[in-house]
Design a protein around this motif. Sequence first.
Motif, PDB file in Angstrom:
ATOM      1  N   TYR A  38       0.725  -0.842  -0.487  1.00 25.72           N
ATOM      2  CA  TYR A  38      -0.083  -0.241  -0.125  1.00 25.72           C
ATOM      3  C   TYR A  38       0.656   1.242   0.171  1.00 25.72           C
ATOM      4  N   GLY A  39       2.129   1.041   0.408  1.00 26.43           N
ATOM      5  CA  GLY A  39       3.134   2.707   0.965  1.00 26.43           C
ATOM      6  C   GLY A  39       4.393   2.158   0.599  1.00 26.43           C
ATOM      7  N   THR A  40       5.266   3.024   1.268  1.00 24.06           N
ATOM      8  CA  THR A  40       6.230   3.064   1.481  1.00 24.06           C
ATOM      9  C   THR A  40       6.648   4.340   1.884  1.00 24.06           C
ATOM     10  N   VAL A  41       7.609   4.445   3.150  1.00 27.78           N
ATOM     11  CA  VAL A  41       8.221   5.605   4.006  1.00 27.78           C
ATOM     12  C   VAL A  41       9.830   5.251   3.543  1.00 27.78           C
ATOM     13  N   LEU A  42       9.920   6.472   2.771  1.00 28.36           N
ATOM     14  CA  LEU A  42      11.561   6.665   2.724  1.00 28.36           C
ATOM     15  C   LEU A  42      12.274   7.458   4.082  1.00 28.36           C
ATOM     16  N   PHE A  43      13.303   6.887   4.514  1.00 28.80           N
ATOM     17  CA  PHE A  43      13.768   7.483   5.347  1.00 28.80           C
ATOM     18  C   PHE A  43      14.887   8.185   4.762  1.00 28.80           C
ATOM     19  N   TYR A  44      15.512   9.293   5.119  1.00 27.12           N
ATOM     20  CA  TYR A  44      16.387   9.964   4.588  1.00 27.12           C
ATOM     21  C   TYR A  44      17.487  10.903   6.507  1.00 27.12           C
ATOM     22  N   THR A  45      18.933  11.371   6.334  1.00 29.44           N
ATOM     23  CA  THR A  45      19.527  12.416   6.706  1.00 29.44           C
ATOM     24  C   THR A  45      19.979  13.349   6.474  1.00 29.44           C
ATOM     25  N   ASP A  46      19.206  14.359   6.899  1.00 33.38           N
ATOM     26  CA  ASP A  46      20.243  15.629   5.857  1.00 33.38           C
ATOM     27  C   ASP A  46      21.491  15.983   6.099  1.00 33.38           C
ATOM     28  N   ARG A  47      21.981  15.651   6.027  1.00 33.13           N
ATOM     29  CA  ARG A  47      23.418  15.624   5.822  1.00 33.13           C
ATOM     30  C   ARG A  47      23.555  17.813   6.385  1.00 33.13           C
ATOM     31  N   HIS A  54      16.331  -1.946   2.270  1.00 30.95           N
ATOM     32  CA  HIS A  54      17.568  -1.324   1.288  1.00 30.95           C
ATOM     33  C   HIS A  54      18.362  -1.452   0.020  1.00 30.95           C
ATOM     34  N   TYR A  55      18.129  -0.110  -1.027  1.00 36.48           N
ATOM     35  CA  TYR A  55      18.274   0.003  -2.175  1.00 36.48           C
ATOM     36  C   TYR A  55      18.988   1.530  -2.687  1.00 36.48           C
ATOM     37  N   ASN A  56      19.465   2.061  -0.986  1.00 37.09           N
ATOM     38  CA  ASN A  56      20.188   2.791  -1.570  1.00 37.09           C
ATOM     39  C   ASN A  56      21.575   2.285  -1.504  1.00 37.09           C
ATOM     40  N   PRO A  57      22.664   3.126  -2.160  1.00 35.03           N
ATOM     41  CA  PRO A  57      22.636   4.491  -2.926  1.00 35.03           C
ATOM     42  C   PRO A  57      21.814   4.259  -4.254  1.00 35.03           C
ATOM     43  N   LEU A  58      21.943   3.022  -5.017  1.00 35.94           N
ATOM     44  CA  LEU A  58      21.083   2.771  -6.353  1.00 35.94           C
ATOM     45  C   LEU A  58      20.283   3.575  -6.830  1.00 35.94           C
ATOM     46  N   ILE A  59      18.910   3.950  -6.195  1.00 39.48           N
ATOM     47  CA  ILE A  59      17.975   3.987  -6.652  1.00 39.48           C
ATOM     48  C   ILE A  59      18.173   5.922  -6.196  1.00 39.48           C
ATOM     49  N   ASP A  60      18.606   6.174  -5.324  1.00 38.27           N
ATOM     50  CA  ASP A  60      18.936   8.203  -5.267  1.00 38.27           C
ATOM     51  C   ASP A  60      18.884   8.929  -6.180  1.00 38.27           C
ATOM     52  N   GLU A  61      19.581   8.729  -6.897  1.00 34.92           N
ATOM     53  CA  GLU A  61      19.656   9.511  -7.827  1.00 34.92           C
ATOM     54  C   GLU A  61      18.078   9.628  -8.450  1.00 34.92           C
ATOM     55  N   LYS A  62      17.563   8.933  -9.383  1.00 36.67           N
ATOM     56  CA  LYS A  62      16.088   8.548  -9.765  1.00 36.67           C
ATOM     57  C   LYS A  62      14.873   8.836  -8.166  1.00 36.67           C
ATOM     58  N   VAL A  63      14.880   8.874  -7.444  1.00 34.63           N
ATOM     59  CA  VAL A  63      14.252   8.833  -6.423  1.00 34.63           C
ATOM     60  C   VAL A  63      14.064  10.454  -6.121  1.00 34.63           C
ATOM     61  N   SER A  69      15.014  12.629  -8.008  1.00 31.73           N
ATOM     62  CA  SER A  69      14.521  13.482  -9.633  1.00 31.73           C
ATOM     63  C   SER A  69      13.338  13.870  -9.609  1.00 31.73           C
ATOM     64  N   THR A  70      12.543  12.867  -9.036  1.00 36.44           N
ATOM     65  CA  THR A  70      11.563  12.441  -9.466  1.00 36.44           C
ATOM     66  C   THR A  70      10.042  12.698  -8.532  1.00 36.44           C
ATOM     67  N   TRP A  71      10.608  13.007  -7.401  1.00 36.31           N
ATOM     68  CA  TRP A  71      10.096  13.530  -6.049  1.00 36.31           C
ATOM     69  C   TRP A  71      10.384  14.816  -5.619  1.00 36.31           C
ATOM     70  N   GLY A  72      11.936  15.225  -6.712  1.00 35.85           N
ATOM     71  CA  GLY A  72      11.952  16.677  -6.211  1.00 35.85           C
ATOM     72  C   GLY A  72      12.841  16.959  -5.090  1.00 35.85           C
ATOM     73  N   ILE A  73      13.499  15.578  -3.873  1.00 36.84           N
ATOM     74  CA  ILE A  73      14.178  15.431  -3.208  1.00 36.84           C
ATOM     75  C   ILE A  73      15.694  16.507  -2.661  1.00 36.84           C
ATOM     76  N   ASP A  74      15.466  17.002  -1.778  1.00 39.43           N
ATOM     77  CA  ASP A  74      16.758  17.629  -1.769  1.00 39.43           C
ATOM     78  C   ASP A  74      17.653  17.271  -1.460  1.00 39.43           C
ATOM     79  N   ARG A  75      18.951  17.573  -2.228  1.00 40.14           N
ATOM     80  CA  ARG A  75      20.458  16.082  -2.699  1.00 40.14           C
ATOM     81  C   ARG A  75      20.984  16.292  -0.978  1.00 40.14           C
ATOM     82  N   ASP A  76      20.821  16.845  -0.057  1.00 42.61           N
ATOM     83  CA  ASP A  76      21.581  17.049   0.975  1.00 42.61           C
ATOM     84  C   ASP A  76      20.712  15.754   1.753  1.00 42.61           C
ATOM     85  N   TRP A  77      19.581  15.805   1.531  1.00 40.64           N
ATOM     86  CA  TRP A  77      18.895  14.201   1.495  1.00 40.64           C
ATOM     87  C   TRP A  77      19.601  12.967   1.548  1.00 40.64           C
TER      88      TRP A  77
END
Length: 202
Positions: free
Chosen positions: A95-104, A151-160, A162-170
């Motif tokens: 139904y959903g996915t939660v993405l967890f980030y650390t703001d560098r 854990h599919y990071n960092p493989l998917i980081d760039e496309k994710v 760009s797709t959702w406009g995520i801050d590059r420092d995240w």
Amino acid sequence: MPSSTTFLEAIKARRTNYAITNTSPIPDSKIQEIINETVLHVPSAFNSQSTRVVLLLKGEHEKLWDITTDVLRAIVPAEQFPATEQRMRSFKAGYGTVLFYTDRAVVRGMQDKFAIYADRFPTWGAESTAMHQFAVWTALELEGFGASLQHYNPLIDEKVASTWGIDRDWELTSTLVFGAPTGEAGPKNFESLEKRVKVFGA
């Protein structure tokens, strides 16, 4: 007031469950409430509040696992890809996915402000993000979801990003995929407490 027993029972209930569907036992507003309350109240070193969270539901969730499938298709050997694709379909079925980030940027700011601890803040940021993962996972479990941490990071980081406009420092650390469970979690083995816990003075 709730006792520690209630809290410990919630911890015991949290398990890895891969058998999930694209239905939800609670409204989306309740899922958002869980995310918001977790982000507000889970602790962080020096109250740095470096954890960031992205919630993807329904079609946006499915889009994430399509992206992940495409990324893996390019690097997984062809003879091994059917098993990988099957796993991706099982996640997409949720139904959903939660993405967890650390703001560098926050981590760097804390390193500048408290230079004596500069080398520790990346670890402390990771610890805070891990606590957020655990809190959200446990809360979703209590609401009737099944979930698993991926854990599919960092493989998917760039496309994710760009797709959702995520801050590059995240910096992406993990993805928690969830949905209504269709089966029970598997058995869990435990190392003996004698190997893992020491008590003095009791």
